[in-house]
Motif scaffolding. Sequence first.
Motif, PDB file in Angstrom:
ATOM      1  N   UNK A   1      -3.493   3.876  -2.250  1.00 57.40           N
ATOM      2  CA  UNK A   1      -3.511   2.970  -3.392  1.00 57.40           C
ATOM      3  C   UNK A   1      -2.848   1.650  -3.009  1.00 57.40           C
ATOM      4  N   UNK A   2      -3.094   0.641  -3.811  1.00 52.89           N
ATOM      5  CA  UNK A   2      -2.509  -0.676  -3.606  1.00 52.89           C
ATOM      6  C   UNK A   2      -1.809  -1.085  -4.889  1.00 52.89           C
TER       7      UNK A   2
ATOM      8  N   UNK B   1      -4.092  -0.229  -7.984  1.00 51.12           N
ATOM      9  CA  UNK B   1      -5.527  -0.248  -7.720  1.00 51.12           C
ATOM     10  C   UNK B   1      -5.862   0.769  -6.638  1.00 51.12           C
ATOM     11  N   UNK B   2      -7.148   1.062  -6.496  1.00 47.44           N
ATOM     12  CA  UNK B   2      -7.567   1.779  -5.298  1.00 47.44           C
ATOM     13  C   UNK B   2      -7.322   0.890  -4.079  1.00 47.44           C
ATOM     14  N   UNK B   3      -7.253   1.515  -2.928  1.00 49.08           N
ATOM     15  CA  UNK B   3      -6.987   0.742  -1.722  1.00 49.08           C
ATOM     16  C   UNK B   3      -8.094  -0.286  -1.473  1.00 49.08           C
ATOM     17  N   UNK B   4      -9.313   0.082  -1.797  1.00 45.04           N
ATOM     18  CA  UNK B   4     -10.440  -0.837  -1.622  1.00 45.04           C
ATOM     19  C   UNK B   4     -11.192  -0.957  -2.940  1.00 45.04           C
ATOM     20  N   UNK B   5     -11.802  -2.118  -3.217  1.00 42.58           N
ATOM     21  CA  UNK B   5     -12.545  -2.304  -4.475  1.00 42.58           C
ATOM     22  C   UNK B   5     -13.765  -1.378  -4.550  1.00 42.58           C
TER      23      UNK B   5
ATOM     24  N   UNK C   1       0.842  -1.197   0.000  1.00 40.15           N
ATOM     25  CA  UNK C   1       0.000   0.000   0.000  1.00 40.15           C
ATOM     26  C   UNK C   1       0.879   1.250   0.000  1.00 40.15           C
ATOM     27  N   UNK C   2       0.413   2.259  -0.718  1.00 37.81           N
ATOM     28  CA  UNK C   2       1.122   3.539  -0.808  1.00 37.81           C
ATOM     29  C   UNK C   2       0.104   4.667  -0.674  1.00 37.81           C
ATOM     30  N   UNK C   3       0.613   5.862  -0.479  1.00 34.32           N
ATOM     31  CA  UNK C   3      -0.196   7.076  -0.560  1.00 34.32           C
ATOM     32  C   UNK C   3       0.306   7.858  -1.760  1.00 34.32           C
TER      33      UNK C   3
END
Length: 540
Positions: free
Chosen positions: A483-484, A495-499, A474-476
């Motif tokens: 983000x992931x 990807x976004x951190x969550x779907x 995970x990053x910012x």
Amino acid sequence: MNYYRKQLDHSFASGEQERCAQDLRTIFSRPWTGLYLRSKAHRDVIDPVATGHRGAPVGRVEHAERGLLRFRTTLPLEIHDGLQFEQPGETRPYGFAIEEIRLPGGNRVFEAPAGSRVQVPLPPGTPRVETGTELFLASSQAVKRRYRFDMPNPRDFRRRFPVDVRLVMSETRINATATARAGDHDLSASAVLDGSFPPARKPETLPDTLQAAFSKLGDTPFELRHLALDGPALFIPVSRLNAMRRDLAAVLEQRLRDAREQRTEKVTASIPLLTSDLCPLTSPAGTAPFLLKTDQPSLLLEAYPGGDIPRVTELIIELGRESTAPIDALLARLPDRTAVRFALPAVTRAWDREPLTAHIRHFLDAGHRRWEAANLSALELLLGAAGLDLSADWPLYTLNSAALAELRAQGLSRFTVSPEDTPENIAALAARHPFALVWPVHSDPPLFISESCPRAARTGTCPGPDHCDFTEESFISKAGEPIRIINRHCRFTTLRQTPQLRPLPPGLPLVPRADFLCRRWSPDAIRDAIRTAIRTCQPR
């Protein structure tokens, strides 16, 4: 283009290649990179420290004090060129324009040749510059002159249609008729001036006056080709001629718009509608279809050891991540009510084709005929297989009925809504093509796909794929968004951190689908996510 052209032709004069390379660095303000030309394992592609423009190296700071910067330039400099340098701890460089150039003797000059020791003033508020800081030429007046580009005026290239005007004149009325052919459209307009029109004092100037008045068609799509005059030479105020010309042009423009709209409607109506019988869903009677797509069949088997996945009427398995063994193990436990479709990945490089082709052959030989394509090259991989039921995932363009018709002509019969589409357009497409469109209620659309490793760029080292422990992280982002980043065989998907969870729009004839791709899931997490996705499809 001259750099690449001369590189291919081996036509550089002595010393010219490096100058052209410096020009490119200045124009595009980017460091040089070989990208993946020599190896797909090249990792020196991302700059982990600085972003934005940089330019061509032009020297290093020798002294910076009292608002003045001294350095020896390695490139010619001129007044109004742009310099910049990178600031410690900042992601973007600081830049400024050269307002003055002084040589060691204190003489002010407009330009200085390469090799000169120069002194330039720093603008107020410039951050501290340390001795030895590298300077970059981000904008060069000389380069701009060498690659001069005059922006074309769009008006000079606008298509204009010739128009013919005929005037029938009498002492009490002027009748004007304009005709034009715009493409396949025949257009006409008429206008009338009533009043008292005395004889012209200079009848010989009347044709030129009329020509000048009716030639001023301005921003309209028309230009005067021919002007015919029938009747005596009369005096008509220019203001009234101008008003008549504007009226004629307005009517012609409106009729051109109407003709084009009618043609568009005719073409749109000619596109064959797609119906649900083109994309049969093997659902038991009374059961609404619900699709599930994954690239982790072993996870599904772990989450549902008996193979009975709630509500799922079709399971779509994307090939490329897992071997055939866990897929076969899952297929052996699926109930008869669950149809199976195999999907090919959206990105397939040359080095992916051999193992992917082997997987395709394995499942074709096993009798599987339902397949999904995420790009047109997938159809090439399936070329030669008979009796296929093909569907399209969202990377294939499906934003209008013409695109759907073209994909239908390629043999595809079901399509997936793009995450970039608008609710209004989706509703219109669904009305025209009921149950031919799939709506992902749970999805993970990639923000970015790259062959460049962010960890290798950040650390400066790469242990190689056999020794790498980077799978997900995970990053910012710089915009502050979590983000992931997923690593699969040195292909990195952001990807976004969550779907995304998008409930099925009520009342629209869409087929719901839940996607579990790319990111790693646990059995408990995927069970919870499937239950949530199913609830979004319930009537509200």
